[in-house]
Motif scaffolding. Structure first.
Motif: not given
Length: 265
Positions: A136-147
């Motif tokens: 459910r939170d994959a997109a937000e987690l991906e953006r945060f960790t990559r940034e």
């Protein structure tokens, strides 16, 4: 080389090594060999290869480097790397030079495998930790960790991380996250611990890691993690939480020019 099939025997030979106990499944998977008190453990998965682990039931000896060299030579000359499609090896960091001398190695990293069975101290910040969902939170987690941590290896949105937590700031945005994968034994393995750049130094990594560790211990009695060896800040956090290094690995891909592994990309 002697073939081993018993996890209990390997654990005994290792002197109850935490890495053998908590990271290697029982029954053992793949092929496991012991040559002159050095275990050669086949690693399955996306980076197939071998763990090269001196068995230190009686502690390191002055001849350990020689024994590692001989074991690596047996692994290569016996054709086991090619036969099993090996693409990488992990050796103790103190024997990295030996490994590069015996094998043609390419890129990789140095990292510590750590573990604990001790409850970390309770921090008041723990009440700010919230659950997150891998899908459910994959997109937000991906953006945060990559940034905030380009070196992160964690897979997001695949189900590999089965337990995520995080902390949100006043604006509702994430300021820290962390997750847990599973070792082959089922023991939780911390992964993807990331703090927003502008919030580092505030203890958020400790809060997230402590919450995950308490959750892991409650369900399994142990918790493990892997960290880049040059990350002094992370090392300090994990030491405060009771984690200790069992194995400091030098992990490298086998270069295409290595005759023992040619043809495997």
């Amino acid at each position: 080389m002697d073939r081993l099939t018993s996890h209990a025997e390997l654990l005994s030979l290792s002197g109850d090594d935490p890495w053998v106990r908590w990271a290697l499944p029982d029954p053992l998977q793949g092929e496991v060999w012991v040559h002159d008190s050095v275990a050669l453990v086949q690693r399955l998965g996306p980076r197939p290869g071998f763990w090269v682990a001196p068995l230190r039931g009686r502690g390191p000896t002055t001849a350990e480097a020689t024994r590692v060299r001989t074991a690596l030579s047996e692994l290569r000359q016996g054709g086991h790397l090619r036969r099993l499609g090996a693409r990488a090896v992990s050796v103790p960091q103190e024997h990295a030079e030996v490994a590069h001398d015996v094998l043609d190695l390419g890129d990789g990293g140095d990292w510590d495998w750590m573990w604990t069975t001790s409850q970390p101290p309770v921090d008041a910040g723990g009440r700010d930790v919230i659950p997150l969902d891998d899908r459910r939170d994959a997109a937000e987690l991906e953006r945060f960790t990559r940034e905030h941590n380009p070196r992160v290896w964690t897979e997001i949105g695949t189900g590999r991380v089965h337990h995520w937590v995080g902390v949100r700031g006043p604006d509702g945005g994430l300021v820290a996250v962390g997750g847990a994968e599973r070792e082959a034994t089922g023991v939780p393995h911390l992964a993807g611990i990331v703090t927003a750049t502008q919030h580092r130094g505030a203890g958020l990594a400790t809060v997230v890691s402590a919450a995950l560790t308490r959750w892991a211990l409650a369900g399994h009695g142990a918790c493990t993690l892997g960290m880049f060896s040059d990350n002094a800040a992370a090392r300090s956090v994990y030491a405060r939480l009771g984690f200790r290094t069992a194995r400091a690995w030098h992990s490298r891909m086998l270069a295409f020019g290595d005759g023992s592994a040619s043809g495997h990309g």
